[in-house]
Design a protein around this motif. Structure first.
Motif, PDB file in Angstrom:
ATOM      1  N   ALA A 282      -6.273  -1.187   2.962  1.00 15.63           N
ATOM      2  CA  ALA A 282      -5.896  -0.184   1.953  1.00 15.63           C
ATOM      3  C   ALA A 282      -6.984   0.874   1.807  1.00 15.63           C
ATOM      4  CB  ALA A 282      -5.630  -0.859   0.612  1.00 15.63           C
TER       5      ALA A 282
ATOM      6  N   TYR B 276       1.103   5.391  -0.331  1.00 13.00           N
ATOM      7  CA  TYR B 276       0.260   6.581  -0.263  1.00 13.00           C
ATOM      8  C   TYR B 276       1.087   7.818   0.055  1.00 13.00           C
ATOM      9  CZ  TYR B 276       0.366   5.169   4.661  1.00 13.00           C
ATOM     10  OH  TYR B 276       0.770   4.774   5.911  1.00 13.00           O
TER      11      TYR B 276
ATOM     12  N   ILE C  65       0.892  -1.162   0.000  1.00 10.04           N
ATOM     13  CA  ILE C  65       0.000   0.000   0.000  1.00 10.04           C
ATOM     14  C   ILE C  65       0.928   1.209   0.000  1.00 10.04           C
ATOM     15  CG2 ILE C  65      -1.828   1.269   1.178  1.00 10.04           C
ATOM     16  CD1 ILE C  65      -2.473  -1.402   2.671  1.00 10.04           C
TER      17      ILE C  65
ATOM     18  N   LEU D  19      -3.047   0.350  -3.904  1.00 11.99           N
ATOM     19  CA  LEU D  19      -2.773  -1.005  -3.437  1.00 11.99           C
ATOM     20  C   LEU D  19      -2.256  -1.800  -4.620  1.00 11.99           C
ATOM     21  CD1 LEU D  19      -2.968  -3.471  -1.524  1.00 11.99           C
ATOM     22  CD2 LEU D  19      -5.371  -3.665  -2.203  1.00 11.99           C
TER      23      LEU D  19
END
Length: 154
Positions: free
Chosen positions: A131, A77, A75, A145
Protein backbone atom coordinates in the motif's frame (compact mmCIF):
# COMPACT_ATOMS: atom_id res chain seq x y z
CA UNK A 1 -39.69 -28.57 36.45
CA UNK A 2 -37.08 -26.76 34.31
CA UNK A 3 -37.77 -23.20 33.31
CA UNK A 4 -34.78 -23.01 30.97
CA UNK A 5 -33.57 -25.73 28.65
CA UNK A 6 -30.28 -23.89 28.11
CA UNK A 7 -27.22 -24.43 30.27
CA UNK A 8 -26.36 -21.57 32.59
CA UNK A 9 -22.87 -21.40 34.07
CA UNK A 10 -20.63 -18.90 35.81
CA UNK A 11 -17.96 -17.32 33.66
CA UNK A 12 -15.13 -15.03 34.69
CA UNK A 13 -16.72 -11.59 34.71
CA UNK A 14 -20.30 -12.65 34.05
CA UNK A 15 -22.95 -15.30 33.48
CA UNK A 16 -22.57 -17.66 30.53
CA UNK A 17 -25.65 -18.88 28.64
CA UNK A 18 -24.69 -21.48 25.98
CA UNK A 19 -21.53 -19.66 24.92
CA UNK A 20 -22.94 -16.16 25.40
CA UNK A 21 -21.53 -14.25 28.38
CA UNK A 22 -23.50 -11.45 30.05
CA UNK A 23 -21.43 -8.81 31.79
CA UNK A 24 -21.94 -5.31 33.12
CA UNK A 25 -20.30 -2.15 31.85
CA UNK A 26 -20.01 1.04 33.88
CA UNK A 27 -19.81 4.42 32.15
CA UNK A 28 -20.88 8.01 32.46
CA UNK A 29 -24.51 8.69 31.55
CA UNK A 30 -23.48 11.31 28.96
CA UNK A 31 -21.28 8.77 27.19
CA UNK A 32 -24.04 6.15 27.25
CA UNK A 33 -26.53 8.65 25.82
CA UNK A 34 -24.13 9.45 22.95
CA UNK A 35 -23.58 5.74 22.37
CA UNK A 36 -27.33 5.05 22.29
CA UNK A 37 -27.86 7.87 19.78
CA UNK A 38 -25.09 6.50 17.58
CA UNK A 39 -26.30 2.90 17.64
CA UNK A 40 -29.80 4.09 16.76
CA UNK A 41 -28.39 6.11 13.85
CA UNK A 42 -26.39 3.06 12.69
CA UNK A 43 -29.52 0.86 12.92
CA UNK A 44 -28.27 -1.55 15.56
CA UNK A 45 -31.05 -3.51 17.25
CA UNK A 46 -29.43 -3.21 20.66
CA UNK A 47 -26.31 -2.24 22.58
CA UNK A 48 -25.00 -5.80 22.61
CA UNK A 49 -24.70 -5.93 18.82
CA UNK A 50 -22.89 -2.59 18.73
CA UNK A 51 -20.51 -3.61 21.52
CA UNK A 52 -19.75 -6.93 19.79
CA UNK A 53 -18.85 -5.05 16.58
CA UNK A 54 -16.61 -2.65 18.51
CA UNK A 55 -14.82 -5.55 20.17
CA UNK A 56 -14.36 -7.37 16.85
CA UNK A 57 -12.96 -4.19 15.30
CA UNK A 58 -10.54 -3.81 18.21
CA UNK A 59 -9.39 -7.43 17.79
CA UNK A 60 -8.90 -7.02 14.02
CA UNK A 61 -6.87 -3.83 14.49
CA UNK A 62 -4.62 -5.58 16.97
CA UNK A 63 -4.17 -8.56 14.65
CA UNK A 64 -2.84 -6.19 11.99
CA UNK A 65 -0.35 -4.78 14.47
CA UNK A 66 1.03 -8.29 14.94
CA UNK A 67 2.34 -8.02 11.34
CA UNK A 68 2.70 -11.79 10.87
CA UNK A 69 -1.02 -12.62 10.86
CA UNK A 70 -2.70 -13.61 7.57
CA UNK A 71 -4.96 -10.68 6.72
CA UNK A 72 -7.04 -9.25 3.92
CA UNK A 73 -7.84 -5.71 2.90
CA UNK A 74 -8.32 -3.21 0.12
CA UNK A 75 -6.05 -0.56 -1.30
CA UNK A 76 -8.05 2.21 -2.96
CA UNK A 77 -6.34 4.99 -4.85
CA UNK A 78 -7.14 7.80 -7.27
CA UNK A 79 -4.58 8.77 -9.86
CA UNK A 80 -4.12 10.93 -12.92
CA UNK A 81 -3.51 8.52 -15.79
CA UNK A 82 -1.76 11.27 -17.78
CA UNK A 83 1.22 11.43 -15.41
CA UNK A 84 4.20 10.07 -17.30
CA UNK A 85 4.58 6.29 -17.00
CA UNK A 86 2.13 5.95 -14.09
CA UNK A 87 0.12 3.19 -15.75
CA UNK A 88 3.29 1.18 -16.40
CA UNK A 89 4.54 1.74 -12.85
CA UNK A 90 1.26 0.67 -11.26
CA UNK A 91 0.98 -2.38 -13.52
CA UNK A 92 4.58 -3.37 -12.75
CA UNK A 93 3.85 -3.11 -9.01
CA UNK A 94 0.78 -5.28 -9.40
CA UNK A 95 2.79 -7.93 -11.23
CA UNK A 96 5.57 -7.71 -8.66
CA UNK A 97 3.05 -8.45 -5.88
CA UNK A 98 0.81 -10.87 -7.79
CA UNK A 99 0.84 -13.35 -4.90
CA UNK A 100 -0.78 -10.75 -2.62
CA UNK A 101 -3.14 -9.01 -5.06
CA UNK A 102 -6.29 -11.07 -5.51
CA UNK A 103 -8.17 -8.68 -7.76
CA UNK A 104 -8.11 -5.12 -9.09
CA UNK A 105 -10.99 -3.01 -10.33
CA UNK A 106 -10.26 0.04 -12.50
CA UNK A 107 -12.82 2.82 -13.11
CA UNK A 108 -12.47 5.96 -15.23
CA UNK A 109 -13.71 8.92 -13.17
CA UNK A 110 -13.30 11.58 -15.85
CA UNK A 111 -10.98 12.42 -18.76
CA UNK A 112 -7.92 12.48 -16.49
CA UNK A 113 -8.57 10.60 -13.27
CA UNK A 114 -9.05 6.94 -12.49
CA UNK A 115 -9.73 4.98 -9.34
CA UNK A 116 -8.47 1.49 -8.63
CA UNK A 117 -9.50 -0.81 -5.83
CA UNK A 118 -7.28 -3.77 -5.05
CA UNK A 119 -8.18 -6.68 -2.85
CA UNK A 120 -5.01 -7.82 -1.14
CA UNK A 121 -4.15 -10.75 1.09
CA UNK A 122 -1.07 -11.73 3.02
CA UNK A 123 0.89 -10.90 6.13
CA UNK A 124 0.02 -7.46 7.50
CA UNK A 125 3.60 -6.27 7.12
CA UNK A 126 3.58 -7.17 3.39
CA UNK A 127 0.21 -5.54 2.74
CA UNK A 128 1.23 -2.28 4.42
CA UNK A 129 4.44 -2.22 2.36
CA UNK A 130 2.50 -2.74 -0.90
CA UNK A 131 0.00 0.00 0.00
CA UNK A 132 2.78 2.44 0.88
CA UNK A 133 4.56 1.70 -2.39
CA UNK A 134 1.44 2.29 -4.48
CA UNK A 135 0.09 5.31 -2.61
CA UNK A 136 3.47 7.10 -2.67
CA UNK A 137 3.80 6.73 -6.45
CA UNK A 138 4.04 10.04 -8.31
CA UNK A 139 0.63 10.77 -9.86
CA UNK A 140 -1.41 9.02 -7.17
CA UNK A 141 -3.56 11.81 -5.74
CA UNK A 142 -5.02 9.94 -2.80
CA UNK A 143 -4.94 6.44 -1.45
CA UNK A 144 -6.13 4.45 1.50
CA UNK A 145 -5.48 1.01 2.91
CA UNK A 146 -8.47 -0.53 4.64
CA UNK A 147 -7.55 -3.50 6.75
CA UNK A 148 -9.86 -6.27 7.81
CA UNK A 149 -9.68 -9.93 8.72
CA UNK A 150 -10.09 -13.24 6.99
CA UNK A 151 -12.63 -13.98 9.72
CA UNK A 152 -10.78 -17.13 10.71
CA UNK A 153 -10.05 -16.05 14.29
CA UNK A 154 -13.33 -14.29 15.10
Amino acid sequence: MLLFSKKIAQHKGGICLEGIVRFGVSMESKLLKQFDELIKKKNYNNRSEAIRDLIRDFIVENQWEAEDVETIGTITYVFNHEVREINDKLTDMQHKHYKNIISTMHVHLDEHNCIEVMIVRGKAKEIVKIADEIISTRGVKHGKLVMTTTGENL
